[in-house]
Design a protein around this motif. Structure first.
Motif, PDB file in Angstrom:
ATOM      1  N   LEU A   1       0.739  -1.190   0.028  1.00 60.47           N
ATOM      2  CA  LEU A   1      -0.137   0.070  -0.069  1.00 60.47           C
ATOM      3  C   LEU A   1       0.714   1.199   0.044  1.00 60.47           C
ATOM      4  CD1 LEU A   1      -2.813  -0.983   2.389  1.00 60.47           C
ATOM      5  CD2 LEU A   1      -2.968  -0.853  -0.056  1.00 60.47           C
ATOM      6  N   ASN A   2       2.027   1.288   0.691  1.00 63.78           N
ATOM      7  CA  ASN A   2       2.984   2.518   0.426  1.00 63.78           C
ATOM      8  C   ASN A   2       3.535   2.646  -0.949  1.00 63.78           C
ATOM      9  OD1 ASN A   2       2.975   2.852   3.296  1.00 63.78           O
ATOM     10  ND2 ASN A   2       4.421   1.522   3.478  1.00 63.78           N
ATOM     11  N   ASP A   3       3.601   1.487  -1.581  1.00 62.33           N
ATOM     12  CA  ASP A   3       4.095   1.881  -2.941  1.00 62.33           C
ATOM     13  C   ASP A   3       2.990   2.377  -3.748  1.00 62.33           C
ATOM     14  OD1 ASP A   3       6.277   0.458  -2.190  1.00 62.33           O
ATOM     15  OD2 ASP A   3       5.840  -1.242  -3.347  1.00 62.33           O
ATOM     16  N   ILE A   4       1.672   2.213  -3.535  1.00 58.93           N
ATOM     17  CA  ILE A   4       0.359   2.839  -4.334  1.00 58.93           C
ATOM     18  C   ILE A   4       0.390   4.177  -3.770  1.00 58.93           C
ATOM     19  CG2 ILE A   4      -2.271   2.811  -4.311  1.00 58.93           C
ATOM     20  CD1 ILE A   4      -1.997  -0.335  -3.798  1.00 58.93           C
ATOM     21  N   TYR A   5       0.908   4.606  -2.595  1.00 61.95           N
ATOM     22  CA  TYR A   5       0.695   5.836  -2.014  1.00 61.95           C
ATOM     23  C   TYR A   5       1.862   6.813  -2.997  1.00 61.95           C
ATOM     24  CZ  TYR A   5       0.798   9.869   1.009  1.00 61.95           C
ATOM     25  OH  TYR A   5       0.924  11.120   1.494  1.00 61.95           O
ATOM     26  N   ILE A   6       2.919   6.016  -2.804  1.00 59.74           N
ATOM     27  CA  ILE A   6       4.119   6.658  -3.562  1.00 59.74           C
ATOM     28  C   ILE A   6       3.808   6.890  -5.107  1.00 59.74           C
ATOM     29  CG2 ILE A   6       6.439   6.433  -4.435  1.00 59.74           C
ATOM     30  CD1 ILE A   6       7.304   5.077  -1.635  1.00 59.74           C
ATOM     31  N   PHE A   7       3.231   5.944  -5.734  1.00 64.15           N
ATOM     32  CA  PHE A   7       2.657   6.055  -7.158  1.00 64.15           C
ATOM     33  C   PHE A   7       1.873   7.254  -7.121  1.00 64.15           C
ATOM     34  CE2 PHE A   7      -0.490   5.245 -10.236  1.00 64.15           C
ATOM     35  CZ  PHE A   7       0.252   5.348 -11.413  1.00 64.15           C
ATOM     36  N   HIS A   8       0.890   7.298  -6.548  1.00 64.59           N
ATOM     37  CA  HIS A   8      -0.258   8.376  -6.430  1.00 64.59           C
ATOM     38  C   HIS A   8       0.427   9.744  -6.297  1.00 64.59           C
ATOM     39  CE1 HIS A   8      -3.696  10.788  -5.204  1.00 64.59           C
ATOM     40  NE2 HIS A   8      -4.305  10.122  -6.131  1.00 64.59           N
ATOM     41  N   PHE A   9       1.494   9.909  -5.368  1.00 63.85           N
ATOM     42  CA  PHE A   9       1.849  11.219  -4.926  1.00 63.85           C
ATOM     43  C   PHE A   9       2.746  11.594  -6.134  1.00 63.85           C
ATOM     44  CE2 PHE A   9       1.974  13.245  -1.037  1.00 63.85           C
ATOM     45  CZ  PHE A   9       2.748  14.533  -0.992  1.00 63.85           C
ATOM     46  N   VAL A  10       3.728  10.795  -6.888  1.00 60.49           N
ATOM     47  CA  VAL A  10       4.585  10.931  -7.973  1.00 60.49           C
ATOM     48  C   VAL A  10       3.823  11.441  -9.172  1.00 60.49           C
ATOM     49  CG1 VAL A  10       5.997  10.043  -9.808  1.00 60.49           C
ATOM     50  CG2 VAL A  10       6.346   9.390  -7.300  1.00 60.49           C
ATOM     51  N   SER A  11       2.544  10.935  -9.177  1.00 61.66           N
ATOM     52  CA  SER A  11       1.733  11.079 -10.320  1.00 61.66           C
ATOM     53  C   SER A  11       0.956  12.490 -10.287  1.00 61.66           C
ATOM     54  CB  SER A  11       0.650  10.011 -10.551  1.00 61.66           C
ATOM     55  OG  SER A  11       0.950   8.839 -10.888  1.00 61.66           O
ATOM     56  N   GLU A  12       0.680  12.893  -9.089  1.00 62.54           N
ATOM     57  CA  GLU A  12      -0.062  13.999  -8.857  1.00 62.54           C
ATOM     58  C   GLU A  12       1.084  15.137  -9.210  1.00 62.54           C
ATOM     59  OE1 GLU A  12      -1.596  14.105  -4.714  1.00 62.54           O
ATOM     60  OE2 GLU A  12      -3.850  13.821  -5.700  1.00 62.54           O
ATOM     61  N   LEU A  13       2.152  14.866  -8.468  1.00 63.51           N
ATOM     62  CA  LEU A  13       3.276  15.996  -8.762  1.00 63.51           C
ATOM     63  C   LEU A  13       3.767  16.024  -9.965  1.00 63.51           C
ATOM     64  CD1 LEU A  13       4.871  15.710  -5.250  1.00 63.51           C
ATOM     65  CD2 LEU A  13       3.079  17.715  -5.964  1.00 63.51           C
TER      66      LEU A  13
ATOM     67  N   ALA B   1      -6.820   6.869  -6.445  1.00 65.33           N
ATOM     68  CA  ALA B   1      -7.421   7.891  -6.081  1.00 65.33           C
ATOM     69  C   ALA B   1      -8.304   7.622  -5.234  1.00 65.33           C
ATOM     70  CB  ALA B   1      -7.650   9.134  -7.086  1.00 65.33           C
ATOM     71  N   ARG B   2      -9.209   6.550  -5.539  1.00 61.07           N
ATOM     72  CA  ARG B   2     -10.289   6.296  -4.850  1.00 61.07           C
ATOM     73  C   ARG B   2      -9.897   5.327  -3.504  1.00 61.07           C
ATOM     74  NH1 ARG B   2     -12.641   4.752 -10.386  1.00 61.07           N
ATOM     75  NH2 ARG B   2     -11.466   2.892 -10.207  1.00 61.07           N
ATOM     76  N   ILE B   3      -8.969   4.718  -3.782  1.00 61.03           N
ATOM     77  CA  ILE B   3      -8.341   4.070  -2.633  1.00 61.03           C
ATOM     78  C   ILE B   3      -7.872   5.075  -1.304  1.00 61.03           C
ATOM     79  CG2 ILE B   3      -6.758   2.308  -1.591  1.00 61.03           C
ATOM     80  CD1 ILE B   3      -6.740   0.892  -4.436  1.00 61.03           C
ATOM     81  N   ILE B   4      -7.236   5.890  -1.959  1.00 68.05           N
ATOM     82  CA  ILE B   4      -6.572   6.885  -1.124  1.00 68.05           C
ATOM     83  C   ILE B   4      -7.483   7.762  -0.493  1.00 68.05           C
ATOM     84  CG2 ILE B   4      -4.693   8.668  -0.992  1.00 68.05           C
ATOM     85  CD1 ILE B   4      -3.011   7.137  -2.936  1.00 68.05           C
TER      86      ILE B   4
ATOM     87  N   ASP C   1      -5.279   4.642 -15.738  1.00 70.85           N
ATOM     88  CA  ASP C   1      -6.225   3.813 -15.258  1.00 70.85           C
ATOM     89  C   ASP C   1      -5.979   3.714 -13.591  1.00 70.85           C
ATOM     90  OD1 ASP C   1      -7.432   3.982 -17.550  1.00 70.85           O
ATOM     91  OD2 ASP C   1      -6.987   1.877 -18.161  1.00 70.85           O
ATOM     92  N   TYR C   2      -4.758   3.297 -13.224  1.00 66.74           N
ATOM     93  CA  TYR C   2      -4.291   2.866 -12.266  1.00 66.74           C
ATOM     94  C   TYR C   2      -4.216   3.980 -11.163  1.00 66.74           C
ATOM     95  CZ  TYR C   2      -1.700   0.046  -8.499  1.00 66.74           C
ATOM     96  OH  TYR C   2      -1.601  -0.632  -7.457  1.00 66.74           O
ATOM     97  N   PHE C   3      -3.658   5.255 -11.735  1.00 64.48           N
ATOM     98  CA  PHE C   3      -3.963   6.309 -10.940  1.00 64.48           C
ATOM     99  C   PHE C   3      -5.209   6.657 -10.386  1.00 64.48           C
ATOM    100  CE2 PHE C   3      -4.683  10.844 -10.646  1.00 64.48           C
ATOM    101  CZ  PHE C   3      -3.775  11.160  -9.622  1.00 64.48           C
ATOM    102  N   GLN C   4      -6.256   6.489 -11.266  1.00 64.24           N
ATOM    103  CA  GLN C   4      -7.784   6.647 -10.854  1.00 64.24           C
ATOM    104  C   GLN C   4      -8.131   5.689  -9.801  1.00 64.24           C
ATOM    105  OE1 GLN C   4      -9.652   9.377 -11.915  1.00 64.24           O
ATOM    106  NE2 GLN C   4      -7.670  10.037 -12.948  1.00 64.24           N
ATOM    107  N   SER C   5      -7.789   4.515 -10.061  1.00 66.48           N
ATOM    108  CA  SER C   5      -8.117   3.379  -8.999  1.00 66.48           C
ATOM    109  C   SER C   5      -7.614   3.581  -7.596  1.00 66.48           C
ATOM    110  CB  SER C   5      -7.716   2.073  -9.297  1.00 66.48           C
ATOM    111  OG  SER C   5      -8.179   1.490 -10.522  1.00 66.48           O
TER     112      SER C   5
END
Length: 76
Positions: free
Chosen positions: A7-19, A73-76, A67-71
């Motif tokens: 789950l931390n890797d998902i958070y990192i991916f989401h953060f990198v994608s947003e920034l 975002a819903r999780i986070i 697609d993964y970013f959208q998924s």
């Protein structure tokens, strides 16, 4: 097939994608760029897809990455 996703890797991916930047994410998360890159590579390997097309001058989410970013975002 994803078997070992952290789950931390998902958070990192989401953060990198947003920034839209590994460097900016590493500063914000107080983590080295190498660690961020390694975590992203592990996530991509676990999922079996490329999420981010990147080089020294360009950063872009792939279709699978969008697609993964959208998924995520819903999780986070």
């Amino acid at each position: 097939m994803a078997t070992n996703i952290n789950l931390n890797d998902i958070y990192i991916f989401h953060f990198v994608s947003e920034l839209k930047s590994i460097t900016a994410a590493s500063k914000k998360l107080n983590t080295s760029k190498q660690t961020i890159s390694r975590k992203l590579a592990q996530l991509e390997e676990s999922l079996g897809v490329t999420l981010i097309a990147r080089n020294t001058r360009n950063f872009q989410l792939t279709n699978a990455g969008q697609d993964y970013f959208q998924s995520c975002a819903r999780i986070i």
